[in-house]
Design a protein around this motif. Sequence first.
Motif, PDB file in Angstrom:
ATOM      1  N   ALA A  40     -19.013 -51.559   7.974  1.00 49.23           N
ATOM      2  CA  ALA A  40     -18.177 -50.711   8.834  1.00 49.23           C
ATOM      3  C   ALA A  40     -18.154 -49.279   8.330  1.00 49.23           C
ATOM      4  O   ALA A  40     -18.229 -48.327   9.105  1.00 49.23           O
ATOM      5  N   TYR A  41     -18.060 -49.089   6.995  1.00 48.67           N
ATOM      6  CA  TYR A  41     -18.067 -47.739   6.420  1.00 48.67           C
ATOM      7  C   TYR A  41     -19.403 -47.056   6.684  1.00 48.67           C
ATOM      8  O   TYR A  41     -19.476 -45.880   7.032  1.00 48.67           O
ATOM      9  N   LEU A  42     -20.510 -47.816   6.501  1.00 47.30           N
ATOM     10  CA  LEU A  42     -21.828 -47.212   6.706  1.00 47.30           C
ATOM     11  C   LEU A  42     -22.047 -46.833   8.160  1.00 47.30           C
ATOM     12  O   LEU A  42     -22.655 -45.814   8.475  1.00 47.30           O
ATOM     13  N   SER A  43     -21.553 -47.674   9.065  1.00 52.32           N
ATOM     14  CA  SER A  43     -21.683 -47.351  10.487  1.00 52.32           C
ATOM     15  C   SER A  43     -20.878 -46.113  10.852  1.00 52.32           C
ATOM     16  O   SER A  43     -21.303 -45.284  11.655  1.00 52.32           O
ATOM     17  N   ALA A  44     -19.686 -45.984  10.248  1.00 50.68           N
ATOM     18  CA  ALA A  44     -18.869 -44.793  10.521  1.00 50.68           C
ATOM     19  C   ALA A  44     -19.551 -43.523  10.033  1.00 50.68           C
ATOM     20  O   ALA A  44     -19.398 -42.453  10.618  1.00 50.68           O
ATOM     21  N   MET A  45     -20.346 -43.646   8.948  1.00 52.10           N
ATOM     22  CA  MET A  45     -21.077 -42.492   8.431  1.00 52.10           C
ATOM     23  C   MET A  45     -22.446 -42.358   9.063  1.00 52.10           C
ATOM     24  O   MET A  45     -23.245 -41.523   8.641  1.00 52.10           O
ATOM     25  N   GLN A  46     -22.759 -43.158  10.061  1.00 52.93           N
ATOM     26  CA  GLN A  46     -24.026 -43.110  10.780  1.00 52.93           C
ATOM     27  C   GLN A  46     -25.217 -43.360   9.855  1.00 52.93           C
ATOM     28  O   GLN A  46     -26.279 -42.753   9.983  1.00 52.93           O
ATOM     29  N   VAL A  47     -25.030 -44.237   8.883  1.00 52.47           N
ATOM     30  CA  VAL A  47     -26.118 -44.628   7.983  1.00 52.47           C
ATOM     31  C   VAL A  47     -26.735 -45.899   8.537  1.00 52.47           C
ATOM     32  O   VAL A  47     -26.064 -46.940   8.655  1.00 52.47           O
ATOM     33  N   VAL A  48     -28.027 -45.800   8.894  1.00 50.66           N
ATOM     34  CA  VAL A  48     -28.694 -46.955   9.497  1.00 50.66           C
ATOM     35  C   VAL A  48     -29.386 -47.794   8.423  1.00 50.66           C
ATOM     36  O   VAL A  48     -29.236 -49.013   8.359  1.00 50.66           O
ATOM     37  N   HIS A  49     -30.179 -47.120   7.584  1.00 50.71           N
ATOM     38  CA  HIS A  49     -30.909 -47.814   6.524  1.00 50.71           C
ATOM     39  C   HIS A  49     -30.369 -47.360   5.181  1.00 50.71           C
ATOM     40  O   HIS A  49     -30.182 -46.155   4.956  1.00 50.71           O
ATOM     41  N   TRP A  50     -30.193 -48.283   4.303  1.00 44.41           N
ATOM     42  CA  TRP A  50     -29.722 -47.943   2.971  1.00 44.41           C
ATOM     43  C   TRP A  50     -30.217 -48.993   1.999  1.00 44.41           C
ATOM     44  O   TRP A  50     -30.539 -50.121   2.383  1.00 44.41           O
ATOM     45  N   LEU A  51     -30.295 -48.578   0.736  1.00 41.09           N
ATOM     46  CA  LEU A  51     -30.798 -49.478  -0.312  1.00 41.09           C
ATOM     47  C   LEU A  51     -29.907 -49.335  -1.523  1.00 41.09           C
ATOM     48  O   LEU A  51     -29.783 -48.238  -2.069  1.00 41.09           O
TER      49      LEU A  51
END
Length: 262
Positions: A9-20
């Motif tokens: 949810a936090y990553l979606s709010a920051m518009q982060v699609v791909h992360w590692l």
Amino acid sequence: MLTEPRRRAYLSAMQVVHWLPRAELPFAAPSRPELLLPQAPIEQADVQVPPSIAAANPAPSAPQARSGERPKIEIPRPASTPKVLAKPTDAQPQASAPRPVQVAPPRFALQLLRAGSCLLLVELATGQPFQSRDPSYLLLKDMLRAAGLPDAPQIIGEPVRWPLLVRGNMDQGPDAARDFVQGFIQARLEESACSLLWLVGLPAMRYAANADAEGYYQVMKVDGLGDAWALPGLELLMDEPQRKADVWQAMRQLMARWKSVE
């Protein structure tokens, strides 16, 4: 610790699609192995593109991200608003007005004497009262004898010393000194008038008649004091004897003022 649903949810709010992640995350879902494999470079086929299609779809000028690199995510930030300077209020202290510069008080000592119908305000160069054997006092007696006046002048009061106070907030600048000296002489003139006031020395001239060295040997009118004759100080006459001739020349033209009173 963040659970997997909250992390996503936090990553979606920051518009982060791909992360590692850099390390293994607790409570995280298992990684898919195919995402960790390096991607092979895609070979471009030699395809002829019609000029009309190439013109309609120009190649992007911005550089593309290379394979294996993490895409740079732009996080929108709130626009900065211009700062508004607060207007001064009554509660804020206002700039205080500049204080007037205090002038250092002058330093001098003057002695008032009476010889016949003349008053003499004489500078005491050493600050000490006249002594009978002082060279400056002997010169003054010689000048009085040459003028036809009594050579044993009467000392009037204590010497006027300035500044009056060593400490305190009283104004002791040049204007205050001039007012004091002129008031002191006026009080003596009310007791007994004089035919001519001798001002001997620069401090006597400056604080009784507001005159400087250019007024030597001249007679000037002073408000409240009458006529005053300006002379160099006794110490200066002893250091520069040639000035005595100028004193004698001016004296000869003034003798009638005090001799007519006798």
